[in-house]
Each structure stands twice: as structure tokens, then as C-alpha cells.
Write a protein that holds these residues in place. Structure first.
Motif, mmCIF file in Angstrom:
data_model
loop_
_atom_site.group_PDB
_atom_site.id
_atom_site.type_symbol
_atom_site.label_atom_id
_atom_site.label_comp_id
_atom_site.label_asym_id
_atom_site.label_seq_id
_atom_site.Cartn_x
_atom_site.Cartn_y
_atom_site.Cartn_z
ATOM 1 N N VAL A 1 0.849 -1.184 0.000
ATOM 2 C CA VAL A 1 0.000 0.000 0.000
ATOM 3 C C VAL A 1 0.890 1.242 0.000
ATOM 4 O O VAL A 1 1.966 1.242 0.611
ATOM 5 N N ILE A 2 0.448 2.268 -0.706
ATOM 6 C CA ILE A 2 1.176 3.533 -0.757
ATOM 7 C C ILE A 2 0.346 4.602 -0.064
ATOM 8 O O ILE A 2 -0.877 4.650 -0.191
ATOM 9 N N TYR A 3 1.066 5.465 0.666
ATOM 10 C CA TYR A 3 0.509 6.703 1.187
ATOM 11 C C TYR A 3 1.279 7.824 0.502
ATOM 12 O O TYR A 3 2.507 7.846 0.551
ATOM 13 N N VAL A 4 0.596 8.752 -0.138
ATOM 14 C CA VAL A 4 1.260 9.907 -0.728
ATOM 15 C C VAL A 4 1.487 10.914 0.394
ATOM 16 O O VAL A 4 0.572 11.200 1.183
ATOM 17 N N VAL A 5 2.723 11.424 0.511
ATOM 18 C CA VAL A 5 3.060 12.398 1.550
ATOM 19 C C VAL A 5 3.640 13.659 0.921
ATOM 20 O O VAL A 5 4.201 13.624 -0.178
#
Length: 171
Positions: A160-164
Motif C-alpha cells: 500500500v502507498i501513502y502519498v506524503v
């Protein structure tokens, strides 16, 4: 019934950087299509991490945008991309990766169980601190810098990716 569930997953993509992110594709195959992550993709290639991030994982990746990299002091990205700085670049990039798949629900449970914060052990060996404030998840690095999660739960075949909005830096 199973076909209906599969079709729902296939059509419910999250858009990142103007491109749909497909849950059936791996982290690299999705990231290369995001116009907001061209610096990150170039850095992953320069560090030789493509094969790692294409592997089964699973991984939780906090993916800084191009603007996050641009906010670093002038010349930082160019310096990190030089072949002689591959070790440092690798450390910075793997500091954004947490082994395992932590979606937002799991991360929020960890924050709740930790009385307002969760310590995440990165692939680089350092720690990130996750907190929730005002309906947003904030990630704090070991230097005290804080990134805000702008897009959560971008599911990949291997994590899973979280954009920061900031680059996280180890000690």
C-alpha cells in the motif's frame, strides 16, 4: 458473485498524479505513471531499488511527491542522485518503506492503541512516528520533520502507498 467483486476492485482505482493506480499492479508499475512522483521514480532507479519494490513484499510506502523533493535544500536531489551517493540515497528511500501492509484502518488502530502515536520501524532500520490530528495522519521523521498524508490506501499488488507532502529523513 466472485466476478462481481473482482469487477468492483478493477474499476475502483485511486488517482495519483493524474493516473489510475491499479491494485493488481506492483508499487513500481503504478508509480511510474504518476506525474507527481517522477523524482521518486528516478531516485528508486538510481538507488537500484526497482527489483526490491517489484518483489512480493508486502510494503507500506510513504511516497513523497515531486514538490516534496523540490522543498529540500537546493541541490540536495541532484547530489543524492550522483552514483557516489547511492548508499545515502538508498537509506533515504528505504526510510520511506515499512515492511508489511498497513492500510489506514490498521495504522489508525496502531495510533489508537499507542495512545495517540504509533512507532513504525522502517526498512532502513529507523523509526517513523505516526499521529492523527484534525482528521489527517502526520508522519514524523527522526530529525523532527513532519509529512502529511495527502492520499491514503493506494493499494498495490505488493502493499500500500501513502502519498506524503514532505521527504522523510533519517538521523
Amino acid at each position: 458473485m466472485a466476478m462481481l467483486g473482482t469487477a468492483a476492485v478493477a474499476t475502483a482505482q485511486v488517482m495519483v498524479g493524474g493516473a489510475p493506480m491499479y491494485a493488481a499492479k506492483d508499487i513500481v508499475d503504478n508509480a511510474v505513471n504518476s506525474k507527481d512522483h517522477t523524482t521518486l521514480v528516478a531516485a528508486v532507479k538510481a538507488a537500484g531499488l526497482v527489483d526490491t519494490l517489484k518483489s512480493p513484499g508486502p510494503f507500506t510506502v510513504f511516497a513523497p511527491t515531486n514538490n516534496a523533493f523540490a522543498a529540500l535544500p537546493a541541490g540536495t536531489v541532484d547530489t543524492l542522485l550522483k552514483p557516489e551517493n547511492k548508499g545515502t540515497l538508498t537509506t533515504v528511500l528505504t526510510y520511506h518503506v515499512v515492511p508489511g501492509k498497513l492500510d489506514a484502518a490498521a495504522l489508525m488502530n496502531m495510533i489508537k492503541d499507542g495512545n495517540g502515536s504509533a512507532t513504525l520501524k522502517t526498512a532502513a532500520g529507523g523509526n517513523l512516528i505516526a499521529k492523527s490530528a484534525g482528521g489527517k495522519v502526520m508522519i514524523t521523521d527522526e530529525k523532527g520533520g513532519t509529512a502529511t498524508v495527502t492520499i491514503a490506501d493506494v493499494y498495490q499488488s505488493n502493499g500500500v502507498i501513502y502519498v506524503v507532502d514532505k521527504v522523510l529523513l533519517p538521523k
